[in-house]
Scaffold this motif. Sequence first.
Motif, PDB file in Angstrom:
ATOM      1  N   ILE A 113       0.847  -1.212   0.000  1.00 61.36           N
ATOM      2  CA  ILE A 113       0.000   0.000   0.000  1.00 61.36           C
ATOM      3  C   ILE A 113       0.878   1.257   0.000  1.00 61.36           C
ATOM      4  N   GLU A 114       0.609   2.123  -0.993  1.00 59.56           N
ATOM      5  CA  GLU A 114       1.384   3.357  -1.133  1.00 59.56           C
ATOM      6  C   GLU A 114       0.735   4.464  -0.310  1.00 59.56           C
ATOM      7  N   PRO A 115       1.522   5.487   0.068  1.00 52.33           N
ATOM      8  CA  PRO A 115       0.872   6.667   0.671  1.00 52.33           C
ATOM      9  C   PRO A 115      -0.158   7.233  -0.315  1.00 52.33           C
ATOM     10  N   ASN A 116      -1.297   7.680   0.173  1.00 57.13           N
ATOM     11  CA  ASN A 116      -2.399   8.167  -0.671  1.00 57.13           C
ATOM     12  C   ASN A 116      -2.776   7.104  -1.708  1.00 57.13           C
ATOM     13  N   ALA A 163      -9.925 -14.539   2.111  1.00 55.90           N
ATOM     14  CA  ALA A 163      -9.964 -13.776   3.370  1.00 55.90           C
ATOM     15  C   ALA A 163     -11.371 -13.703   3.954  1.00 55.90           C
ATOM     16  N   ASP A 164     -11.452 -13.884   5.272  1.00 54.85           N
ATOM     17  CA  ASP A 164     -12.728 -13.704   5.980  1.00 54.85           C
ATOM     18  C   ASP A 164     -12.844 -12.300   6.552  1.00 54.85           C
ATOM     19  N   PHE A 165     -11.698 -11.717   6.892  1.00 56.32           N
ATOM     20  CA  PHE A 165     -11.700 -10.326   7.372  1.00 56.32           C
ATOM     21  C   PHE A 165     -10.362  -9.670   7.043  1.00 56.32           C
ATOM     22  N   ILE A 166     -10.368  -8.325   7.093  1.00 55.38           N
ATOM     23  CA  ILE A 166      -9.193  -7.552   6.685  1.00 55.38           C
ATOM     24  C   ILE A 166      -8.641  -6.822   7.911  1.00 55.38           C
ATOM     25  N   ILE A 167      -7.325  -6.836   8.056  1.00 60.32           N
ATOM     26  CA  ILE A 167      -6.696  -6.076   9.143  1.00 60.32           C
ATOM     27  C   ILE A 167      -5.827  -4.989   8.509  1.00 60.32           C
ATOM     28  N   GLY A 168      -6.164  -3.740   8.745  1.00 62.38           N
ATOM     29  CA  GLY A 168      -5.353  -2.628   8.251  1.00 62.38           C
ATOM     30  C   GLY A 168      -4.415  -2.172   9.349  1.00 62.38           C
ATOM     31  N   ILE A 169      -3.106  -2.140   9.043  1.00 62.87           N
ATOM     32  CA  ILE A 169      -2.117  -1.678  10.031  1.00 62.87           C
ATOM     33  C   ILE A 169      -1.290  -0.572   9.385  1.00 62.87           C
ATOM     34  N   GLY A 170      -1.248   0.600  10.019  1.00 64.78           N
ATOM     35  CA  GLY A 170      -0.396   1.663   9.478  1.00 64.78           C
ATOM     36  C   GLY A 170      -1.005   3.028   9.664  1.00 64.78           C
ATOM     37  N   GLY A 171      -0.539   3.949   8.836  1.00 62.26           N
ATOM     38  CA  GLY A 171      -1.124   5.280   8.822  1.00 62.26           C
ATOM     39  C   GLY A 171      -2.475   5.233   8.114  1.00 62.26           C
ATOM     40  N   PRO A 211     -16.109   6.206   8.739  1.00 59.90           N
ATOM     41  CA  PRO A 211     -16.676   5.371   7.664  1.00 59.90           C
ATOM     42  C   PRO A 211     -16.155   5.806   6.286  1.00 59.90           C
ATOM     43  N   TYR A 212     -14.886   6.307   6.244  1.00 64.29           N
ATOM     44  CA  TYR A 212     -14.343   6.851   4.998  1.00 64.29           C
ATOM     45  C   TYR A 212     -13.112   6.082   4.536  1.00 64.29           C
ATOM     46  N   SER A 213     -12.989   5.987   3.227  1.00 60.59           N
ATOM     47  CA  SER A 213     -11.768   5.496   2.602  1.00 60.59           C
ATOM     48  C   SER A 213     -11.437   6.504   1.517  1.00 60.59           C
ATOM     49  N   ILE A 214     -10.309   7.203   1.680  1.00 57.87           N
ATOM     50  CA  ILE A 214      -9.971   8.272   0.723  1.00 57.87           C
ATOM     51  C   ILE A 214      -8.911   7.751  -0.242  1.00 57.87           C
ATOM     52  N   LEU A 215      -9.275   7.734  -1.509  1.00 54.32           N
ATOM     53  CA  LEU A 215      -8.400   7.126  -2.515  1.00 54.32           C
ATOM     54  C   LEU A 215      -7.967   8.156  -3.552  1.00 54.32           C
ATOM     55  N   THR A 216      -6.780   7.940  -4.103  1.00 61.65           N
ATOM     56  CA  THR A 216      -6.337   8.734  -5.243  1.00 61.65           C
ATOM     57  C   THR A 216      -7.057   8.183  -6.467  1.00 61.65           C
ATOM     58  N   TYR A 217      -7.787   9.079  -7.137  1.00 63.25           N
ATOM     59  CA  TYR A 217      -8.611   8.629  -8.257  1.00 63.25           C
ATOM     60  C   TYR A 217      -8.112   9.332  -9.524  1.00 63.25           C
ATOM     61  N   ARG A 256       1.070  18.081  -6.199  1.00 62.46           N
ATOM     62  CA  ARG A 256       2.397  18.485  -5.712  1.00 62.46           C
ATOM     63  C   ARG A 256       2.972  17.524  -4.674  1.00 62.46           C
ATOM     64  N   ASN A 257       2.231  16.442  -4.409  1.00 68.73           N
ATOM     65  CA  ASN A 257       2.716  15.429  -3.456  1.00 68.73           C
ATOM     66  C   ASN A 257       2.985  16.011  -2.069  1.00 68.73           C
ATOM     67  N   ILE A 258       2.236  17.040  -1.698  1.00 63.30           N
ATOM     68  CA  ILE A 258       2.382  17.613  -0.351  1.00 63.30           C
ATOM     69  C   ILE A 258       1.642  16.687   0.612  1.00 63.30           C
ATOM     70  N   ASP A 259       2.315  16.325   1.701  1.00 67.16           N
ATOM     71  CA  ASP A 259       1.732  15.415   2.691  1.00 67.16           C
ATOM     72  C   ASP A 259       0.329  15.900   3.117  1.00 67.16           C
ATOM     73  N   HIS A 260      -0.575  14.953   3.335  1.00 59.36           N
ATOM     74  CA  HIS A 260      -1.981  15.285   3.595  1.00 59.36           C
ATOM     75  C   HIS A 260      -2.175  16.295   4.747  1.00 59.36           C
ATOM     76  N   GLY A 261      -1.562  16.003   5.906  1.00 63.00           N
ATOM     77  CA  GLY A 261      -1.746  16.895   7.062  1.00 63.00           C
ATOM     78  C   GLY A 261      -1.133  18.260   6.826  1.00 63.00           C
ATOM     79  N   ARG A 262       0.036  18.267   6.208  1.00 62.62           N
ATOM     80  CA  ARG A 262       0.706  19.537   5.898  1.00 62.62           C
ATOM     81  C   ARG A 262      -0.146  20.379   4.937  1.00 62.62           C
ATOM     82  N   ALA A 263      -0.713  19.720   3.935  1.00 63.11           N
ATOM     83  CA  ALA A 263      -1.552  20.430   2.962  1.00 63.11           C
ATOM     84  C   ALA A 263      -2.706  21.131   3.683  1.00 63.11           C
ATOM     85  N   ASN A 264      -3.322  20.437   4.622  1.00 61.26           N
ATOM     86  CA  ASN A 264      -4.429  21.044   5.378  1.00 61.26           C
ATOM     87  C   ASN A 264      -3.928  22.221   6.210  1.00 61.26           C
TER      88      ASN A 264
END
Length: 369
Positions: A67-70, A88-96, A146-152, A272-280
Amino acid sequence: MKFRFNLPVKAFFGTGTVRDNAAEFKNRGGMAFIVTGKSSADSNGSLRDTVASLDECGIAWERYNGIEPNPSVENVRDAAERARKCGADFIIGIGGGSPLDASKAVAILAANDIDDDELFSTDFPVRPLPVVAIPTTAGTGSEVTPYSILTYNKISNKKSIASDLIFPALAFLDPSYTYTLGIGSTINTAVDALSHAVEGYLSVRSSAMIRPLALESISLLAGTFSTLRKHVLPDEETRATLLFASMLAGMVIAHTGTTAVHAMGYPLTYYRNIDHGRANGLVMEGYLRFIEKDNHRVREILSAMGLESVEGFGELMSELLGPAEKLSDEEIRLFTSTASGSKNMANTFPSPSTDDVHEMMKYSFRNRQ
Ligand code: NAP
Ligand code: ZN
């Protein structure tokens, strides 16, 4: 008074919580699919603890570390293909936020053969697989949203899936997993959490139920900024405060959505690939300046942070984030039009016109060099 409150996540907080509550993994099926970023989960203790708990429960597992950033739609489709293949019966997300958001999209796509339009909807033919979320950054609050934010790439922007069906079933928040975060990521993610609490507090969808959560998050985060503004790594107690404040802010946006700040931040990340939190953080002062005269709640936020004015808020952001990136006039125009088309813009009060967004963007990138 009117509000809707819905947060169907069973959350555990504290050092050692994944091992202490291993039994929570039971009865979710015999095959877990673990979704992570490239390598951080291998060195911060989160993957080790998760695997030990799965082994203890006799649950088989497979891991995807691509999994890539963004994360992009293509990236989560690739992971979902693997999840399907291993049954898979269930998914475990670990990370940012990136692996956590990816795990939610994988949970949808592993259960559904659907196109992109159906993926970005609120309902799906088959119920998504259950998700277990284990954050290792303290910022996105994705473990309780309840959100999943994807690069589209199709729309050259980031886009969110917003569906109650992708709330994680279970979340484990262990502050010790964030100890390996460097100062830059620590600051950027803390600023992301602040933007969630601030935007949620000011959102048209804010409520009497949500504002106390937002204010508590804002004042806890403000307390950590005395350390972070010196660019000093936080101690263990402050790490726990950051993770807790980030979770509270996630609970806020789970109900209010985000507003103009996130809408303006997405193209900064996409182009511009500015980090999400920094951009905000770079656009937040401009946003507060714009809404201040019509939205009396801005004062309440400043007071919770011990600040006198929006200018003081801007100075704090400058100390935390340093000078803003240089953007050309053409970029500012393009990002304005992209931001104006984001659905979270509609949560902003007062509602900005495209010219207003242009002014906020110009202010953020001309006055903060
Ligand atoms: P991230 O993109 O998940 O991770 C950024 C970097 O931090 C990666 O290189 C990652 O390495 C590293 N990292 C993660 N945990 C670490 C640790 N404990 N120690 C050292 N390095 C670590 O960053 P993020 O800011 O948490 O998430 C941003 C994403 O979340 C964006 O896509 C944003 O849109 C989304 N978001 C979602 C919500 C929501 O409600 N769902 C809210 C806000 C933001 P590895 O790749 O090696 O793991
Ligand atoms: Zn965010």
